[in-house]
Design an enzyme around this catalytic site. Structure first.
Site, PDB file in Angstrom:
ATOM      1  N   HIS A 109      25.646  34.579  84.602  1.00  0.00           N
ATOM      2  CA  HIS A 109      25.394  35.437  83.441  1.00  0.00           C
ATOM      3  C   HIS A 109      23.978  35.307  82.899  1.00  0.00           C
ATOM      4  O   HIS A 109      23.705  35.602  81.752  1.00  0.00           O
ATOM      5  CB  HIS A 109      26.447  35.193  82.359  1.00  0.00           C
ATOM      6  CG  HIS A 109      27.680  36.014  82.640  1.00  0.00           C
ATOM      7  ND1 HIS A 109      28.259  36.030  83.876  1.00  0.00           N
ATOM      8  CD2 HIS A 109      28.393  36.859  81.867  1.00  0.00           C
ATOM      9  CE1 HIS A 109      29.302  36.854  83.848  1.00  0.00           C
ATOM     10  NE2 HIS A 109      29.404  37.370  82.643  1.00  0.00           N
ATOM     11  N   ASP A 151      29.492  33.097  71.708  1.00  0.00           N
ATOM     12  CA  ASP A 151      30.282  34.271  71.294  1.00  0.00           C
ATOM     13  C   ASP A 151      31.216  34.745  72.402  1.00  0.00           C
ATOM     14  O   ASP A 151      32.219  35.399  72.149  1.00  0.00           O
ATOM     15  CB  ASP A 151      29.349  35.441  70.946  1.00  0.00           C
ATOM     16  CG  ASP A 151      28.529  35.156  69.713  1.00  0.00           C
ATOM     17  OD1 ASP A 151      28.883  34.218  68.974  1.00  0.00           O
ATOM     18  OD2 ASP A 151      27.538  35.874  69.483  1.00  0.00           O
ATOM     19  N   GLU A 179      28.122  34.453  61.014  1.00  0.00           N
ATOM     20  CA  GLU A 179      27.136  35.188  61.815  1.00  0.00           C
ATOM     21  C   GLU A 179      26.730  36.443  61.040  1.00  0.00           C
ATOM     22  O   GLU A 179      27.089  36.614  59.872  1.00  0.00           O
ATOM     23  CB  GLU A 179      27.708  35.569  63.191  1.00  0.00           C
ATOM     24  CG  GLU A 179      27.729  34.421  64.171  1.00  0.00           C
ATOM     25  CD  GLU A 179      27.749  34.856  65.639  1.00  0.00           C
ATOM     26  OE1 GLU A 179      27.557  36.053  65.916  1.00  0.00           O
ATOM     27  OE2 GLU A 179      27.964  33.970  66.507  1.00  0.00           O
TER      28      GLU A 179
HETATM   29  P1  FAD Z   1      24.184  30.788  84.947  1.00  0.00           P
HETATM   30  O1  FAD Z   1      23.646  32.023  84.408  1.00  0.00           O
HETATM   31  O2  FAD Z   1      24.914  30.874  86.224  1.00  0.00           O
HETATM   32  O3  FAD Z   1      23.138  29.630  84.945  1.00  0.00           O
HETATM   33  C1  FAD Z   1      22.194  29.484  83.908  1.00  0.00           C
HETATM   34  C2  FAD Z   1      21.132  28.440  84.292  1.00  0.00           C
HETATM   35  O4  FAD Z   1      21.725  27.168  84.270  1.00  0.00           O
HETATM   36  C3  FAD Z   1      20.549  28.617  85.682  1.00  0.00           C
HETATM   37  O5  FAD Z   1      19.234  28.162  85.696  1.00  0.00           O
HETATM   38  C4  FAD Z   1      21.430  27.720  86.523  1.00  0.00           C
HETATM   39  O6  FAD Z   1      20.771  27.277  87.703  1.00  0.00           O
HETATM   40  C5  FAD Z   1      21.724  26.598  85.565  1.00  0.00           C
HETATM   41  N1  FAD Z   1      23.048  26.019  85.766  1.00  0.00           N
HETATM   42  C6  FAD Z   1      24.228  26.655  85.874  1.00  0.00           C
HETATM   43  N2  FAD Z   1      25.220  25.756  85.999  1.00  0.00           N
HETATM   44  C7  FAD Z   1      24.641  24.550  85.965  1.00  0.00           C
HETATM   45  C8  FAD Z   1      25.122  23.220  86.064  1.00  0.00           C
HETATM   46  N3  FAD Z   1      26.414  22.952  86.213  1.00  0.00           N
HETATM   47  N4  FAD Z   1      24.241  22.205  85.984  1.00  0.00           N
HETATM   48  C9  FAD Z   1      22.915  22.427  85.823  1.00  0.00           C
HETATM   49  N5  FAD Z   1      22.408  23.665  85.753  1.00  0.00           N
HETATM   50  C10 FAD Z   1      23.255  24.707  85.803  1.00  0.00           C
HETATM   51  N6  FAD Z   1      24.505  32.048  74.914  1.00  0.00           N
HETATM   52  C11 FAD Z   1      24.641  31.422  73.736  1.00  0.00           C
HETATM   53  O7  FAD Z   1      24.065  30.364  73.515  1.00  0.00           O
HETATM   54  N7  FAD Z   1      25.436  31.951  72.749  1.00  0.00           N
HETATM   55  C12 FAD Z   1      26.147  33.084  72.926  1.00  0.00           C
HETATM   56  O8  FAD Z   1      26.858  33.516  72.034  1.00  0.00           O
HETATM   57  C13 FAD Z   1      26.030  33.756  74.161  1.00  0.00           C
HETATM   58  N8  FAD Z   1      26.723  34.885  74.394  1.00  0.00           N
HETATM   59  C14 FAD Z   1      26.595  35.508  75.595  1.00  0.00           C
HETATM   60  C15 FAD Z   1      27.328  36.673  75.828  1.00  0.00           C
HETATM   61  C16 FAD Z   1      27.249  37.326  77.039  1.00  0.00           C
HETATM   62  C17 FAD Z   1      28.036  38.583  77.270  1.00  0.00           C
HETATM   63  C18 FAD Z   1      26.392  36.813  78.055  1.00  0.00           C
HETATM   64  C19 FAD Z   1      26.254  37.507  79.361  1.00  0.00           C
HETATM   65  C20 FAD Z   1      25.645  35.661  77.828  1.00  0.00           C
HETATM   66  C21 FAD Z   1      25.743  35.002  76.597  1.00  0.00           C
HETATM   67  N9  FAD Z   1      25.033  33.837  76.339  1.00  0.00           N
HETATM   68  C22 FAD Z   1      25.167  33.200  75.141  1.00  0.00           C
HETATM   69  C23 FAD Z   1      24.042  33.319  77.297  1.00  0.00           C
HETATM   70  C24 FAD Z   1      24.583  32.226  78.183  1.00  0.00           C
HETATM   71  O9  FAD Z   1      24.477  30.996  77.522  1.00  0.00           O
HETATM   72  C25 FAD Z   1      23.750  32.230  79.447  1.00  0.00           C
HETATM   73  O10 FAD Z   1      24.047  33.426  80.134  1.00  0.00           O
HETATM   74  C26 FAD Z   1      23.962  31.054  80.343  1.00  0.00           C
HETATM   75  O11 FAD Z   1      23.126  31.289  81.454  1.00  0.00           O
HETATM   76  C27 FAD Z   1      25.373  30.757  80.749  1.00  0.00           C
HETATM   77  O12 FAD Z   1      25.822  31.550  81.771  1.00  0.00           O
HETATM   78  P2  FAD Z   1      26.458  30.967  83.124  1.00  0.00           P
HETATM   79  O13 FAD Z   1      27.465  29.924  82.870  1.00  0.00           O
HETATM   80  O14 FAD Z   1      26.862  32.179  83.876  1.00  0.00           O
HETATM   81  O15 FAD Z   1      25.229  30.225  83.821  1.00  0.00           O
END
Ligand code: FAD
Length: 525
Positions: free
Chosen positions: A101, A164, A275
């Site tokens: 994401h 969120d 919020e």
């Molecule tokens: P990825 O996008 O897959 O990874 C994010 C980064 O972390 C990359 O660099 C990846 O290599 C690294 N990574 C992933 N897993 C690990 C691991 N296990 N160890 C070390 N590194 C790792 N953020 C907020 O803070 N508050 C919110 O309310 C919020 N709402 C959101 C709502 C939506 C609809 C979306 C799409 C995103 C939102 N986000 C929010 C952002 C979210 O925190 C980021 O998208 C974050 O990247 C988490 O997504 P993911 O788990 O898919 O990680």
């Protein structure tokens, strides 16, 4: 050409030309280099690789050479160690992918190995099971927060601090910060972790906490995946309420709105979630709310005209259990009586704790049904100090976005004291700062619904901040050069760089953050 596409092309060119031996690795390279590893899981190619070259931002696609589906933590450690041992001349890198994401390729790895962390969470049993004990839960790094909630609720418990949207992974949000309306009280998610298990860039499996290997512990929290792959996290829990009173009220004056928000986040007794969002150029806003909320005064609410104005919505919740409904009503009444919202705009509803926390998923399902979820998302997330939020709002909501914006705009304050400055997270240097999220969607290829239009507005906002001393920091920053990252980290860059050299000296991990290109590290390391 779009800046993000230019970046992706540049990166591929650099990988192809940069350094004497650098080339974009393919499936054969991975098989030759890693094929002899004995794994509980497996490598995937082809379709798997194409799926890992996409993310929520939908604006950057970097094809990896392979995807690792780990069947155990040791699969991850063995893979990273082998890549480490291949040395600096191997072009292979490793990116953990949570739920993908990210907004601009942060969990991608051009010609590298993407580790699908959800496979580890799904493997079940042994080192990958969720376990609730002693006021906390141990979870695999690839677990979705929604699953953590479901599991902990079975014990009458739940984590304290959220995002969120819960269809994000524990490792992914802890690598950023994890901020939502509970952060004013509990701090971001990175302030609510007691222990981590991490595979470093050398392939070592290390347990760390504030007491043990604390430098790595704090490095990894908000560390953008630079220091290791989080394979397990110990998350603090609290008793979970059964129900939530969910309230929305409107303001037309920004100053009154933010004064009330700040009063609530600093009050001793307050709501459980605070919020806010900005509403620009929307008609019939209260009518839209009626599908899920009840007006306190239906007659007055029906007379309210929102058209054309910039409005500010304060969103609040109070947790309660069924036998405490009367007390909740009294407390909510007392708190609301201190606020100066437009009285006809008080709306509320009672929902279960799970329904409230999973609220964005309900919107996701609606957007998916309309084909509006898998579109480009040129989001911009800023942290703005309290001292400049008014100047910022006047320019941004009064001028730059006066006529158009393409998605929700979040705006709410948090307390700096709840953020641990030993983590890698970068925040403004003031007691109170605001999270302002411009969550644009770009469903069309031209005009107001396009990426170009949204990026133009984003650039104007960032430009204004930079030229007018707003003191802004970006959250989920999409920087593309080390120069930009240095400016972002400021005085903290030295620590960040030192930690990188300690835990991932060959710059193998999370290349999609574009902070430390593998080929550019000094030879002395
Ligand atoms: P990825 O996008 O897959 O990874 C994010 C980064 O972390 C990359 O660099 C990846 O290599 C690294 N990574 C992933 N897993 C690990 C691991 N296990 N160890 C070390 N590194 C790792 N953020 C907020 O803070 N508050 C919110 O309310 C919020 N709402 C959101 C709502 C939506 C609809 C979306 C799409 C995103 C939102 N986000 C929010 C952002 C979210 O925190 C980021 O998208 C974050 O990247 C988490 O997504 P993911 O788990 O898919 O990680």
């Amino acid at each position: 050409m779009k800046p993000s596409i230019v970046y992706c092309l540049k990166l591929l060119l650099l990988l192809a030309l940069g350094g004497v031996t650098m080339h974009v690795p393919d499936e054969d390279t991975v098989v030759a280099s890693l094929g002899s590893l004995r794994l509980d899981g497996h490598f995937g190619f082809g379709h798997d690789a194409h799926a890992a070259a996409r993310d929520f931002g939908n604006r950057c696609s970097l094809l990896p050479a392979a995807v690792l589906h780990p069947g155990s933590v040791s699969d991850i450690a063995a893979t990273v160690r082998r890549v480490f041992l291949l040395g600096r001349h191997s072009p292979l890198t490793v990116a953990a992918r949570g739920h993908g994401h990210s907004l601009l390729g942060q969990s991608q790895a051009a010609g590298g190995i993407v580790v699908k962390m959800e496979s580890l969470a799904a493997a079940g049993g042994g080192d990958t099971a969720m376990r609730v004990h002693g006021g906390h839960v141990d979870v695999p790094g690839g677990e979705l927060w929604i699953n953590v909630l479901r599991e902990t609720l079975k014990h009458g418990l739940a984590p304290r601090s959220w995002t969120d949207y819960l269809h994000l992974t524990v490792g992914g949000t802890l690598s950023n910060a994890g901020v939502s309306g509970q952060a004013f009280r509990h701090g971001p998610q990175v302030s609510n972790v007691n222990q981590l298990e991490i595979v470093t860039g050398r392939g070592d499996l290390v347990t760390c906490s504030p007491e043990e290997n604390s430098d790595l512990f704090y490095a990894a929290l908000g560390g953008l995946g630079q220091f290791g792959i989080i394979t397990r996290a110990r998350i603090a829990l609290e008793p979970a309420p059964k129900m939530v009173r969910w309230i929305r009220v409107l303001y037309s004056d920004f100053e009154t709105f933010t004064e009330d928000q700040e009063m609530l986040i600093t009050a001793e007794k307050s709501f459980d979630y605070i919020e806010g969002f900005v509403i620009i150029n929307r008609t019939g806003i209260l009518n839209n709310w009626r599908t899920s909320f009840k007006p306190q005064d239906p007659v007055q609410a029906s007379q309210f005209q929102s058209d054309g104005r910039v409005l500010y919505c304060l969103e609040l919740t109070k947790n309660f259990n069924h036998d405490e409904a009367d007390i909740m009503e009294q407390e909510v009444g007392a708190l609301l009586s201190r606020l100066r919202y437009i009285s006809s705009t008080l709306f509320y509803t009672d929902v279960t704790y799970l329904e409230f926390l999973d609220r964005v998923h309900t919107s996701e399902l609606k957007l998916r049904a309309q084909g509006l979820w898998d579109v480009p998302h040129p989001w911009l997330n800023l942290l703005i100090p309290r001292s400049t939020i008014h100047k910022f709002a006047k320019e941004v909501f009064g001028k730059i976005l006066k006529d158009s914006n393409n998605g929700p705009i979040l705006l709410y304050p948090v307390n700096r004291t709840k953020w641990d400055n030993r983590t890698s997270v970068v925040i403004p240097d003031e007691e109170i700062f605001y999270l302002v999220g411009f969550l644009s969607s770009a469903p069309s290829s031209s005009g107001h619904g396009s990426v170009e239009h949204a990026m133009n507005l984003n650039n104007q906002i960032v430009d204004f901040c930079e030229k007018n001393g707003v003191g802004m920091k970006q959250y989920l920053a999409p920087y593309t050069t080390q120069q930009q990252w240095k400016a972002h980290f400021g005085a903290r860059w030295e620590t960040f760089e030192r930690r990188k050299h300690t835990y991932d000296p060959l710059a193998i991990l999370a290349p999609g953050q574009r902070i430390f290109p593998k080929a550019s590290l000094p030879m002395s390391l």
